[in-house]
Design a protein around this motif. Structure first.
Motif, PDB file in Angstrom:
ATOM      1  N   GLY A   1       0.849  -1.191   0.000  1.00  0.00           N
ATOM      2  CA  GLY A   1       0.000   0.000   0.000  1.00  0.00           C
ATOM      3  C   GLY A   1       0.882   1.238   0.000  1.00  0.00           C
ATOM      4  N   VAL A   2       0.928   1.942  -1.111  1.00  0.00           N
ATOM      5  CA  VAL A   2       1.863   3.050  -1.274  1.00  0.00           C
ATOM      6  C   VAL A   2       1.151   4.392  -1.425  1.00  0.00           C
ATOM      7  CG1 VAL A   2       3.727   3.972  -2.725  1.00  0.00           C
ATOM      8  CG2 VAL A   2       3.556   1.506  -2.324  1.00  0.00           C
TER       9      VAL A   2
ATOM     10  N   SER B   1       8.303  -1.533  -2.095  1.00  0.00           N
ATOM     11  CA  SER B   1       6.991  -0.917  -1.924  1.00  0.00           C
ATOM     12  C   SER B   1       6.022  -1.513  -2.934  1.00  0.00           C
ATOM     13  CB  SER B   1       7.091   0.600  -2.103  1.00  0.00           C
ATOM     14  OG  SER B   1       7.979   1.157  -1.148  1.00  0.00           O
ATOM     15  N   LEU B   2       4.953  -2.134  -2.441  1.00  0.00           N
ATOM     16  CA  LEU B   2       4.013  -2.860  -3.298  1.00  0.00           C
ATOM     17  C   LEU B   2       2.679  -2.133  -3.372  1.00  0.00           C
ATOM     18  CD1 LEU B   2       4.553  -6.428  -1.736  1.00  0.00           C
ATOM     19  CD2 LEU B   2       5.935  -5.288  -3.496  1.00  0.00           C
TER      20      LEU B   2
ATOM     21  N   ASP C   1      -0.533  -7.169  -7.632  1.00  0.00           N
ATOM     22  CA  ASP C   1      -1.233  -7.699  -6.462  1.00  0.00           C
ATOM     23  C   ASP C   1      -0.230  -7.980  -5.339  1.00  0.00           C
ATOM     24  OD1 ASP C   1      -3.600  -9.185  -5.155  1.00  0.00           O
ATOM     25  OD2 ASP C   1      -2.007 -10.688  -5.203  1.00  0.00           O
ATOM     26  N   SER C   2      -0.555  -7.567  -4.121  1.00  0.00           N
ATOM     27  CA  SER C   2       0.409  -7.690  -3.024  1.00  0.00           C
ATOM     28  C   SER C   2       0.720  -9.141  -2.679  1.00  0.00           C
ATOM     29  CB  SER C   2      -0.098  -6.947  -1.786  1.00  0.00           C
ATOM     30  OG  SER C   2      -1.272  -7.543  -1.272  1.00  0.00           O
TER      31      SER C   2
ATOM     32  N   ALA D   1      -9.856  -9.975   5.657  1.00  0.00           N
ATOM     33  CA  ALA D   1      -9.425 -11.152   4.907  1.00  0.00           C
ATOM     34  C   ALA D   1      -8.106 -10.902   4.188  1.00  0.00           C
ATOM     35  CB  ALA D   1     -10.503 -11.560   3.915  1.00  0.00           C
ATOM     36  N   HIS D   2      -7.971  -9.722   3.564  1.00  0.00           N
ATOM     37  CA  HIS D   2      -6.740  -9.449   2.818  1.00  0.00           C
ATOM     38  C   HIS D   2      -5.561  -9.245   3.761  1.00  0.00           C
ATOM     39  CE1 HIS D   2      -4.494  -8.310  -0.782  1.00  0.00           C
ATOM     40  NE2 HIS D   2      -3.902  -7.408  -0.021  1.00  0.00           N
ATOM     41  N   GLU D   3      -5.783  -8.553   4.841  1.00  0.00           N
ATOM     42  CA  GLU D   3      -4.701  -8.354   5.813  1.00  0.00           C
ATOM     43  C   GLU D   3      -4.179  -9.704   6.303  1.00  0.00           C
ATOM     44  OE1 GLU D   3      -3.799  -5.985  10.009  1.00  0.00           O
ATOM     45  OE2 GLU D   3      -5.868  -6.262   9.319  1.00  0.00           O
TER      46      GLU D   3
END
Length: 277
Positions: A137-138, A165-166, A191-192, A215-217
């Protein structure tokens, strides 16, 4: 009967809630009026529509210094010195101001530089001297610049490092595309989860600041777990919204602490820093 005795007598009767209502109402009105004034001022003076920037209150700044001191096991005076270091970096400040003014998205960004809890990120990097930092997250790249500034200082002290940095947005990170900060930043668009899987070296410090769904975290921390260096530190910028990192820390045998910031003169209640180590 004097006024004090009368109030105490009423407090012991069914009339107590009615008698207290005017005082309670006045307190609510004063609080709401302050919030409305702050909100109205922000609406006409700021351009930001998300990822709000602000200063911390003096007390919140003190609490952040102690938070970093305890987690990183360094004297609080040293942490405060790190805070002063980033806040006094006039070269970085001027760069952010000029890059913001010339950016395509300048209509949705404030030129004033306000780091808030990011001074904590800076101090953690300065204190722990990581070789490889990964942030997800930039957005504009304010946090990337802060991390890069800390890494450049570390390099000057003989302990270099880089930040990966993604972000999924190809327009992200425009603040971090200028030297010398860009010299220690590897900006990866995609996509991270896939980008974490493709990392080619161990991670000493990982910062989640991307999709803030629970969910993503959770997926990010699970994805990076097998790529962490011994003694790696995990950070989340989502600690005021989920308990994901705390749960991950418990499952993996780590310690966990959370800090919640208090913005100065802003309607937004603030975010925070969750850390597992």
């Amino acid at each position: 009967m004097d006024a004090t005795k009368l109030r105490r007598a009423i407090a012991r009767t069914p009339l107590a809630p009615v008698a207290a209502f005017p005082k309670r109402l006045a307190r609510v009105v004063r609080h709401d009026a302050k919030v409305l004034r702050t909100s109205a001022r922000w609406l006409v003076t700021s351009r930001e529509h998300h990822n709000y920037t602000y200063e911390l209150t003096k007390l919140s700044r003190h609490h952040l210094a102690w938070f970093v001191s305890v987690v990183c096991d360094v004297p609080v005076k040293q942490v405060r010195a790190y805070f002063t270091e980033i806040e006094s970096d006039d070269v970085l400040r001027r760069h952010i101001e000029s890059a913001t003014a010339g950016a395509a998205r300048r209509g949705l960004a404030d030129r004033q530089v306000r780091y808030a809890r990011r001074i904590g990120w800076y101090a953690i990097v300065r204190a722990t001297k990581p070789t490889h930092v990964v942030e997800t997250g930039v957005d504009k790249g304010l946090g990337s610049c802060v991390l890069a500034a800390a890494l450049l200082r570390n390099a000057a002290d003989g302990q270099p490092g880089r930040v990966t940095s993604l972000d999924i947005n190809p327009e992200a990170g425009y603040l971090a595309r200028t030297a010398p900060w860009s010299e220690v930043v590897d900006l990866v668009i995609g996509d991270s989860i896939a980008s974490i899987a493709a990392l080619d070296r161990p991670v000493d410090l990982f910062l989640h600041d991307s999709d803030h769904s629970r969910a993503h975290e959770k997926r990010e921390f699970e994805a990076v777990e097998g790529r962490l260096a011994p003694g790696a530190i995990l950070l989340t910028d989502n600690v005021t919204a989920t308990n994901v990192l705390a749960e991950h820390a418990e499952r993996t045998g780590r310690r966990f602490l959370a800090y919640r910031e208090t913005p100065a003169n802003h309607w937004y209640p603030g975010d925070g820093i969750g850390i597992a180590w």
